[in-house]
Each structure stands twice: as C-alpha cells, then as structure tokens.
Design an enzyme around this catalytic site. Structure first.
Site, mmCIF file in Angstrom:
data_model
loop_
_atom_site.group_PDB
_atom_site.id
_atom_site.type_symbol
_atom_site.label_atom_id
_atom_site.label_comp_id
_atom_site.label_asym_id
_atom_site.label_seq_id
_atom_site.Cartn_x
_atom_site.Cartn_y
_atom_site.Cartn_z
ATOM 1 N N GLN A 78 4.430 122.814 22.650
ATOM 2 C CA GLN A 78 3.118 123.412 22.580
ATOM 3 C C GLN A 78 2.217 122.496 21.764
ATOM 4 O OE1 GLN A 78 3.132 127.554 21.459
ATOM 5 N NE2 GLN A 78 4.758 128.095 22.918
ATOM 6 N N GLU A 82 4.925 125.294 31.365
ATOM 7 C CA GLU A 82 5.704 125.104 30.134
ATOM 8 C C GLU A 82 6.713 124.005 30.389
ATOM 9 O OE1 GLU A 82 7.315 128.512 28.043
ATOM 10 O OE2 GLU A 82 5.573 129.730 28.591
ATOM 11 N N GLU A 101 0.411 129.087 21.831
ATOM 12 C CA GLU A 101 0.857 130.481 21.813
ATOM 13 C C GLU A 101 0.750 131.038 20.391
ATOM 14 O OE1 GLU A 101 4.811 130.962 23.413
ATOM 15 O OE2 GLU A 101 4.680 133.156 23.341
ATOM 16 N N ASN A 135 3.925 136.238 32.466
ATOM 17 C CA ASN A 135 4.665 135.024 32.080
ATOM 18 C C ASN A 135 6.158 135.316 32.109
ATOM 19 O OD1 ASN A 135 5.233 132.416 30.494
ATOM 20 N ND2 ASN A 135 6.066 133.979 29.131
ATOM 21 N N GLU A 136 6.921 134.419 32.649
ATOM 22 C CA GLU A 136 8.388 134.538 32.660
ATOM 23 C C GLU A 136 8.813 135.988 32.904
ATOM 24 O OE1 GLU A 136 10.311 132.419 29.403
ATOM 25 O OE2 GLU A 136 9.593 130.521 30.202
ATOM 26 N N TYR A 181 12.550 123.193 30.220
ATOM 27 C CA TYR A 181 12.663 122.531 28.921
ATOM 28 C C TYR A 181 13.901 121.650 28.887
ATOM 29 C CZ TYR A 181 9.180 125.773 26.953
ATOM 30 O OH TYR A 181 8.027 126.462 26.672
HETATM 31 O O1 AHR Z 1 7.313 128.072 24.548
HETATM 32 C C1 AHR Z 1 8.175 128.989 23.935
HETATM 33 C C2 AHR Z 1 8.620 130.079 24.866
HETATM 34 O O2 AHR Z 1 9.395 129.551 25.880
HETATM 35 C C3 AHR Z 1 7.526 130.811 25.611
HETATM 36 O O3 AHR Z 1 6.953 131.822 24.859
HETATM 37 C C4 AHR Z 1 8.255 131.380 26.781
HETATM 38 O O4 AHR Z 1 7.431 131.559 27.888
HETATM 39 C C5 AHR Z 1 9.360 130.376 27.019
HETATM 40 O O5 AHR Z 1 10.577 130.969 27.194
#
Ligand code: AHR
Length: 494
Positions: free
Chosen positions: A345, A296, A26, A173-174, A240
């Site tokens: 990432q 992600e 990103e 995205n999101e 995450y």
């Molecule tokens: O990976 C960091 C961020 O996490 C991304 O930009 C977003 O899609 C997510 O919340």
C-alpha cells in the site's frame, strides 16, 4: 553469457494505461493515520491535515489513481460515520486491523482533498459485505450529484458545494474472504443488484469494478464473467508475493538466498495468473472491453519485529525494488487487458512507497522504481523481445531479465529492465531497430547486499544512481545490468 534483446521502436503495441501505476491506501495500521493524515493541529507540517513531507514525495510519483478506503476495511466501513464535524464523528473499532479505535477523522472529504492535492483520480471501494444497497447508492449520490437531493444537500451542509468527480467505484472487496465469505454465484448476483444503484449523475460516468478472484481462483473469474459481463467495466484480481506462504511469510529484511530466489519466482508467477484469468475473460469478452484491474499486489512479509501484527508494517529492500520492477514490466506487457493496478500500500503498510516514524520519513527502494517507471504512463508500448537465461528454484524457472518499452510522441524511448539474479550481472546485446538513436542515458537502483534497505538513520542506503555500464556499438547497445537491479534507459531520437 550475452543475452539478446531486440527493440522495435516502430512496432506499436497500444497505450500503457497510466493507471497501472496506481496506489492503494487503506485504514490499516499507520497508512492513513500518521502516514498521511496527522490533522490540522499537528506539529508536523501539513496541508488540511495531510502531512507535507509525504505529500511532496508522493507528488513526484505522478500517482494517477488512488484506491480507498480498503481492502478488508471497505466492507466494514460506513461512510456516513466519516462526514460532518470531526468531533461528532462516530468512533468505531477497526476489527480487521489491530482492533484500534477508528475516529473517522479521515473520511470522504479528507480523501477527496488528498486526491486533489496529489492530482490523482479517486477510486472508491464500496461496502457489500456489511453494507446495504441504499448505503452504497447514497454514497455515490453524496459525492457526485449536482442538484437538489437529500445526499447532495448533506454534502453542501458539510461544506462541499460542488460534487466531486468519481470515475472508479469498486463494488465490494475480496468478497470470497473478508468481504463476506461468499461463493462466486452469490456474489455475482449481489454484484448485479448493488451496481444497479451505482448511478451516473450528470456527466459523471462511473467505471464499475467487480470484486475479483484471489490468486488462482479461476472459477471465480469464470462465474463473474458468465453472470455479470454486461454490468461491469472492470474485474479485479489480487495477488501477493509471500516467500514462505501466507501463514509464515518470511522476514522483510533478514532473509536468505533461497528466500530471494523464491520471491523472484513468485513475483514472475503473476504473468501466468494474468494469462489464465485473461483467457477466461477473452471467452466472454473477446473485444477486451472489460479491464483486468490488479487492485492489490505487492510483496507481503511478516511485520517488523516488535510492531503490531495487525498493522502490516514491513521494511523494504532492494529485493522489493526488483519485485516491483518485474511486476510493472509484466503489467506493461499485458496492456491489452490490464488497465489499472494498485500496489499495496502507499504508506507504512506492506510494500510501501514511504515509511514514517513521528516527523521522519524515508523513501523505499520501491518508491524509486515507481518514479523511474512513471515515464511509461500513457505512452505507446513498443515491441521489446528478450531472449533471457532462466533461473530455477524448487524446480520452477523464472527469467533472469525482464523488460518493457514505451515511446513518447516526440520519439523518446524508455526501456525498463530487471536482473533477478543475486549472483550474476546480465550482459545484453540490445539491438535498436525502427529508430535512429541519439543520446542514451540511464538510471539504476541496486545495492551490494540483497538485504540493504533505507532507515531513518541512513536514508540513502538504496538510492537511484546514474547508469553508465552500457556502450554503443553501431545499432546495438551492449548493456550490463548489475546483479539485483532495476535499470531505466532513455533513448533520444536523432
Ligand atoms: O492489503 C491488505 C489486505 O489484503 C487487504 O485489506 C485485503 O483486501 C487483502 O487481503
């Protein structure tokens, strides 16, 4: 106590899609700028502006697919700002990530060059949140139309005569958060509309990925599947591991026993998420046409002290190696539905493969896990049943050992295993069935201290080594996994 593992090398479970080993880059912090892109004038050796040391390291991972330009950045990105002569490109503020000026020197052409050099498939994420249908539609035309059209002509004017192949395209995205704070019903309608104009030109067939749920927002998956199933090829989900929760994630290096344990439990939790999202997908798509795309994932901690909070720069310890190993084993074992995953990432951000500082670069423990596991890419998964002990933290249990196995056409079996315990080795009685086996070799990544990590002064504190603590006993391998380890075994047929 000995734990039992049975490999049935002749029981096939479908192909492990190579795209499970995908990455995400990103416009965030020092991922693109400095980490990948230094520009052609840089003193750092580069190829078309992309630094050679990072390129070389990443090439060894056989990265199958790369998602770009975001993330949250995707829904603020206007692709036309990133084409044409660099000195004329519009400068913008990257409001989401640190408020830095984005000079747009890395745009579509540069990304495609990166993919070409890495021999990886591009996965472009379009802008729904602040973009228009026309803008998205024209981006696809610009990249993939071979013929006479305004966007194809513009591409040619910018030096790219032939269109690129773009297989994977994400529509926002999101969109429940940074991508527009939408309700699923609203996004489902927007998705239907935007994707209509994501055209297939010539033989370029686009695999359309709809923005999916945050963690356990099962209603989002339900609504998307109910409203848009025929119009998508993939539906994403993001997850995450934050040991201390989103607002106080915890330190990447200076963590205690509890934080290790809770990180392992949270890494394992992704299996429940996958099962529950998949159950909803099964209801609307029993033939499993639509892929679950975990575009992600990773362990996300507080930034390194003294670094820009908007840059998400964090170190990477042996804890991250085990988290990566656990997650990838889980993805492999859900290969019926998961067809792609993209760790967040690739460089200098969150759970990165490589970290850079000026002209220096280091490989993280996570990098080594990706290299070890790359043997599974596009291979046949074979049955591996594990009767493991469970560990407990906060009244929640998680397995001490996880694993997955695959077999090549030549009959070589790869087994990847993790031991999440920070205290105990794990001794496994691994029964090898369905094949007569010859030579067995192994590789391990572990360390004596859970906080161990590589630095620019000590590049190999956590480095892979030959794995030798196994013995053959008839048709069984007695394998001892060190505490806090990721192990790969390669079993040759006779
Ligand atoms: O990976 C960091 C961020 O996490 C991304 O930009 C977003 O899609 C997510 O919340």
């Amino acid at each position: 106590m000995t734990q039992k593992v049975v490999l049935n090398a002749d029981v096939k479970r479908g192909i492990i899609d190579k795209n499970i080993y995908g990455q995400f880059a990103e416009h965030l912090g020092r991922c693109i700028y400095e980490g990948l892109w230094v520009g052609e004038e840089s003193a750092i050796p580069n190829t078309f502006g992309i630094r050679n040391d990072v390129l070389g390291a990443l090439k060894d991972l056989n990265i199958p697919v790369l998602r770009w330009p975001g993330g949250c950045f995707a829904d603020e990105y206007h692709w036309k700002d990133g084409i044409g002569p660099k000195e004329e490109r519009k400068r913008m503020v990257n409001t989401h990530w640190g408020g830095l000026v984005e000079n747009n020197h890395f745009g579509t052409h540069e990304f495609m060059k990166l993919c070409e050099l890495l021999e990886t498939e591009p996965y472009i994420n379009g802008n729904v949140g602040s973009g228009t249908v026309q803008e998205m539609s024209e981006w696809v035309e610009y990249m993939t139309f071979d013929g006479e059209s305004p966007m194809a002509n513009l591409r040619k004017k910018n030096g790219q005569e032939k269109p690129w192949k773009v297989k994977y395209f994400g529509v926002g995205n999101e969109n429940w958060g940074c991508g527009g704070n939408m309700r699923p019903e609203y996004y489902a309608d927007l998705y239907r509309r935007f994707q209509t104009y994501v055209r297939n030109y010539g033989d370029n067939k686009i695999f359309k990925i709809a923005g999916g749920a945050n963690v356990d927002d099962f209603n989002w998956t339900e609504v998307m599947m109910r409203e848009a199933t025929p119009m998508m090829d993939g539906l994403s989900v993001h997850y995450y591991v934050h040991p201390g929760g989103f607002w106080n994630k915890g330190d990447a290096v200076r963590f205690d026993d509890y934080e290790w344990d809770i990180s392992m439990q949270k890494a394992y939790y992704i299996e429940e998420l996958i099962d529950r999202h998949a159950t909803i997908m099964d209801k609307y798509d029993p033939d499993k046409r639509i892929a679950m795309i975990v575009d992600e994932w990773g362990a996300w901690y507080d930034v390194e002290p003294g670094t820009n909070p908007g840059f998400l720069y964090q170190q990477n310890t042996v804890r991250d190696a085990v988290i990566a190993g656990v997650s990838l084993n889980i993805f492999n074992n859900h290969n019926d539905r998961i067809k792609m995953a993209n760790i967040a990432q690739m460089v200098n951000v969150i759970q990165a493969m490589v970290l850079t500082e000026g002209d220096k670069m280091l490989l993280t423990p996570t990098y080594h896990v990706f290299r070890m596991y790359s043997a599974h890419q596009d291979q046949e998964r074979v049955a591996l049943d594990i009767e493991t002990d469970y560990l407990v933290v906060d009244d929640k249990r998680y397995p001490q050992v996880t694993g997955s196995a695959s077999k090549t056409e030549a009959g070589v079996v790869t087994i990847t295993l993790t031991n999440a315990s920070r205290e105990n080795t794990a001794t496994l009685d691994l029964a090898v069935r369905g094949m007569a086996f010859g030579k067995v070799t192994g590789e391990v990544i572990t360390s004596t201290d859970m906080r161990d990590h590589n630095t620019f002064e000590d590049l190999e504190k956590v480095a892979p080594a030959a794995f030798t603590t196994f013995e053959e006993s008839g048709e069984t391998l007695v394998v001892t996994l060190p505490k806090m380890s990721v192990v790969k075994l390669e079993i040759q047929p006779v």
